[in-house]
Design a protein around this motif. Structure first.
Motif, PDB file in Angstrom:
ATOM      1  N   ALA A 219      36.744  10.108  54.588  1.00 37.41           N
ATOM      2  CA  ALA A 219      36.203   8.247  54.606  1.00 37.41           C
ATOM      3  C   ALA A 219      36.846   7.734  53.205  1.00 37.41           C
ATOM      4  O   ALA A 219      36.302   8.369  52.301  1.00 37.41           O
ATOM      5  N   PRO A 220      37.457   6.592  53.661  1.00 35.99           N
ATOM      6  CA  PRO A 220      37.780   6.649  52.131  1.00 35.99           C
ATOM      7  C   PRO A 220      36.515   6.160  51.086  1.00 35.99           C
ATOM      8  O   PRO A 220      35.595   5.839  51.801  1.00 35.99           O
ATOM      9  N   GLY A 221      36.217   5.815  49.842  1.00 32.80           N
ATOM     10  CA  GLY A 221      35.254   5.654  49.138  1.00 32.80           C
ATOM     11  C   GLY A 221      35.033   4.506  49.479  1.00 32.80           C
ATOM     12  O   GLY A 221      35.542   3.812  49.408  1.00 32.80           O
ATOM     13  N   VAL A 222      33.662   4.466  48.234  1.00 33.75           N
ATOM     14  CA  VAL A 222      32.593   2.893  48.477  1.00 33.75           C
ATOM     15  C   VAL A 222      32.228   3.238  47.365  1.00 33.75           C
ATOM     16  O   VAL A 222      32.165   3.882  46.294  1.00 33.75           O
ATOM     17  N   ARG A 223      30.856   1.313  46.883  1.00 35.81           N
ATOM     18  CA  ARG A 223      30.991   1.247  45.532  1.00 35.81           C
ATOM     19  C   ARG A 223      30.114   1.128  46.390  1.00 35.81           C
ATOM     20  O   ARG A 223      28.210   1.786  45.526  1.00 35.81           O
ATOM     21  N   ASP A 224      28.920   0.430  46.911  1.00 38.33           N
ATOM     22  CA  ASP A 224      28.064  -0.020  47.984  1.00 38.33           C
ATOM     23  C   ASP A 224      27.784   0.254  49.541  1.00 38.33           C
ATOM     24  O   ASP A 224      28.794   0.591  50.054  1.00 38.33           O
ATOM     25  N   PHE A 225      26.697   0.715  49.755  1.00 33.32           N
ATOM     26  CA  PHE A 225      26.368   0.754  51.078  1.00 33.32           C
ATOM     27  C   PHE A 225      25.150   0.709  51.492  1.00 33.32           C
ATOM     28  O   PHE A 225      24.738   0.184  50.527  1.00 33.32           O
ATOM     29  N   ALA A 226      24.987  -0.429  52.849  1.00 36.11           N
ATOM     30  CA  ALA A 226      23.728  -0.706  53.225  1.00 36.11           C
ATOM     31  C   ALA A 226      23.935  -0.556  54.989  1.00 36.11           C
ATOM     32  O   ALA A 226      25.107  -0.780  55.370  1.00 36.11           O
ATOM     33  N   PRO A 227      22.856   0.263  55.302  1.00 39.06           N
ATOM     34  CA  PRO A 227      23.006  -0.008  56.623  1.00 39.06           C
ATOM     35  C   PRO A 227      23.336  -1.051  57.730  1.00 39.06           C
ATOM     36  O   PRO A 227      22.452  -1.791  56.565  1.00 39.06           O
ATOM     37  N   ALA A 228      23.346  -0.826  58.401  1.00 45.81           N
ATOM     38  CA  ALA A 228      23.680  -2.518  59.209  1.00 45.81           C
ATOM     39  C   ALA A 228      21.390  -2.206  59.859  1.00 45.81           C
ATOM     40  O   ALA A 228      20.990  -1.666  60.460  1.00 45.81           O
ATOM     41  N   ILE A 229      21.364  -3.517  59.794  1.00 43.32           N
ATOM     42  CA  ILE A 229      20.090  -3.391  59.557  1.00 43.32           C
ATOM     43  C   ILE A 229      19.490  -3.717  61.101  1.00 43.32           C
ATOM     44  O   ILE A 229      18.000  -3.707  61.718  1.00 43.32           O
ATOM     45  N   ASP A 230      20.541  -4.211  62.535  1.00 38.48           N
ATOM     46  CA  ASP A 230      19.798  -3.659  63.608  1.00 38.48           C
ATOM     47  C   ASP A 230      19.447  -2.934  64.369  1.00 38.48           C
ATOM     48  O   ASP A 230      19.428  -2.285  65.149  1.00 38.48           O
ATOM     49  N   ARG A 231      20.219  -1.422  63.521  1.00 40.67           N
ATOM     50  CA  ARG A 231      19.580  -0.355  63.315  1.00 40.67           C
ATOM     51  C   ARG A 231      18.773   0.283  63.021  1.00 40.67           C
ATOM     52  O   ARG A 231      18.534   1.642  63.577  1.00 40.67           O
ATOM     53  N   LEU A 232      18.288  -0.546  62.198  1.00 41.10           N
ATOM     54  CA  LEU A 232      16.770   0.512  61.139  1.00 41.10           C
ATOM     55  C   LEU A 232      16.108   0.444  62.405  1.00 41.10           C
ATOM     56  O   LEU A 232      15.615  -0.568  62.546  1.00 41.10           O
ATOM     57  N   GLU A 233      15.084   1.706  61.784  1.00 35.81           N
ATOM     58  CA  GLU A 233      13.256   1.677  62.976  1.00 35.81           C
ATOM     59  C   GLU A 233      12.909   0.382  62.040  1.00 35.81           C
ATOM     60  O   GLU A 233      12.326   0.936  60.596  1.00 35.81           O
ATOM     61  N   PRO A 234      12.151  -0.130  62.646  1.00 37.68           N
ATOM     62  CA  PRO A 234      11.486  -1.038  61.870  1.00 37.68           C
ATOM     63  C   PRO A 234      10.367  -0.431  60.714  1.00 37.68           C
ATOM     64  O   PRO A 234      10.407  -1.143  60.146  1.00 37.68           O
ATOM     65  N   ARG A 235      10.084   0.543  61.106  1.00 43.64           N
ATOM     66  CA  ARG A 235       8.522   1.163  60.537  1.00 43.64           C
ATOM     67  C   ARG A 235       8.420   1.487  59.278  1.00 43.64           C
ATOM     68  O   ARG A 235       7.972   1.048  57.775  1.00 43.64           O
TER      69      ARG A 235
END
Ligand SMILES: Nc1nc2c(ncn2[C@@H]2O[C@H](COP(=O)(O)OP(=O)(O)O)[C@@H](O)[C@H]2O)c(=O)[nH]1
Ligand SMILES: [Mg+2]
Ligand SMILES: [Zn+2]
Length: 304
Positions: A219-235
């Motif tokens: 994949a192309p390189g990135v400078r930053d990354f954040a997961p999609a918040i609605d996919r995160l397990e809340p705990r």
């Protein structure tokens, strides 16, 4: 209708591998359809445009999502079994980005491991300390050198039979690692084109078949990354070390910030690394902010 696999994407343009092994260009048939690399799709030949149209994708066994610039969820790749987060002594690793990739993988049903490339270069104490913390949290770490070949057999063994994706900052050597893994891959090292915003990037996300069985996505390189918040397990937001402590917190909905009886905070500096916790807190802040913004938008839409 015929089955195919998406092996490369460049915005709305796709390259698919058909069942008879041909690699051809295709486009999604409708706006709402956004197949990504790794997707198993159904295609139809569009006579008028003389081009293949992707009309549907199969259910995904796993998915890697990120938060895009507008705060929305964006799917990056599908049906991965392994995410390899590549770092190197140079460019200096940003371990907060590493943690967020690991969290996205955890919440997307993907196993992950860390690959330290350019291992022939000395890694400083900071890097060694952070790697030790990640290993203590349960992550596997491989040391390799694309240039000198060290660790590549171990990497090949790890990749056997997997659908893996290489992610990480630009310049860590993701494309360079592909070359010994996928002979005759046209992986262009340092292959730079300008994207719409004038930044330099490798042009596409691309899936290659490994000679020993298995697949790997560059994949192309990135400078930053954040997961999609609605996919995160809340705990625990995908932090495995937080997750293993969270069941002992006094409150079931503990956010591990200032709540009394928090087992996560109690483990700080002992079994939980202070930097991993700081990383968790930053992601928690982003999570709360983006969810708040969505709530506000939702309220406004309902009032209209
Ligand atoms: N010293 C050293 N340099 C490497 C190694 N692997 C890649 N590089 C260099 O790192 C730079 C970036 O490599 P590239 O594969 O394009 O990184 P990508 O942006 O992660 O795909 C290039 O100049 C490579 O020659 C390695 O094992 N050792
Ligand atoms: Mg590259
Ligand atoms: Zn807690």
């Amino acid at each position: 209708m015929s089955a195919a696999r998406v092996i490369a994407t460049h915005r709305r343009l796709l390259r698919v591998r058909t069942e008879d092994g041909r690699e051809v260009l295709a486009r999604p048939s409708r706006r709402e359809l956004a197949p990504v690399c790794g997707d198993f799709v159904q295609c139809e030949f569009d006579q008028r445009h003389g081009e293949l149209r992707v009309v549907a994708h199969e259910p995904r066994s796993s998915a890697l999502y990120r938060t895009n610039a507008r705060g929305g969820s964006e799917l990056l790749a599908a049906n991965l079994s392994l995410l390899l987060v590549v770092i190197a002594p140079l460019p200096r690793p940003d371990f907060f980005v590493v943690d967020r990739y690991l969290a996205a993988a955890r919440c997307g049903g993907i196993t992950s491991a860390i690959v330290l490339n350019k291992s022939e270069l000395p890694a400083d104490d900071d890097i060694e300390r952070e790697l030790a913390a990640l290993i203590a949290a349960g992550y596997r770490c491989l040391r390799v050198s694309a240039h000198e070949g060290a660790g590549l057999d171990e990497l090949r063994t790890l990749l056997h039979g997997q659908t893996a994706m290489l992610v990480g900052q630009s310049g860590v050597g993701k494309s360079s690692l592909l070359q010994p893994l996928v002979p005759h891959s046209d992986a262009a090292v340092g292959d730079l084109i300008r994207d719409d915003e004038g930044r330099h990037t490798t042009s596409t996300t691309r899936l290659y078949r490994l000679p020993g069985g298995g697949e790997i996505i560059d994949a192309p390189g990135v400078r930053d990354f954040a997961p999609a918040i609605d996919r995160l397990e809340p705990r625990a937001l995908g932090f495995v070390d937080v997750e293993s402590l969270a069941s002992q917190c006094r409150f079931a909905d503990c956010r591990h910030l200032r709540e009394p009886g928090c087992a996560v905070r109690a483990a700080l500096g002992a079994t939980l690394s202070a930097r991993r916790y700081e990383s968790y807190r930053r992601l928690r802040r982003l999570y709360d902010r983006l969810r708040g913004e969505r709530q506000d938008r939702g309220d406004r839409t309902r009032r209209r």
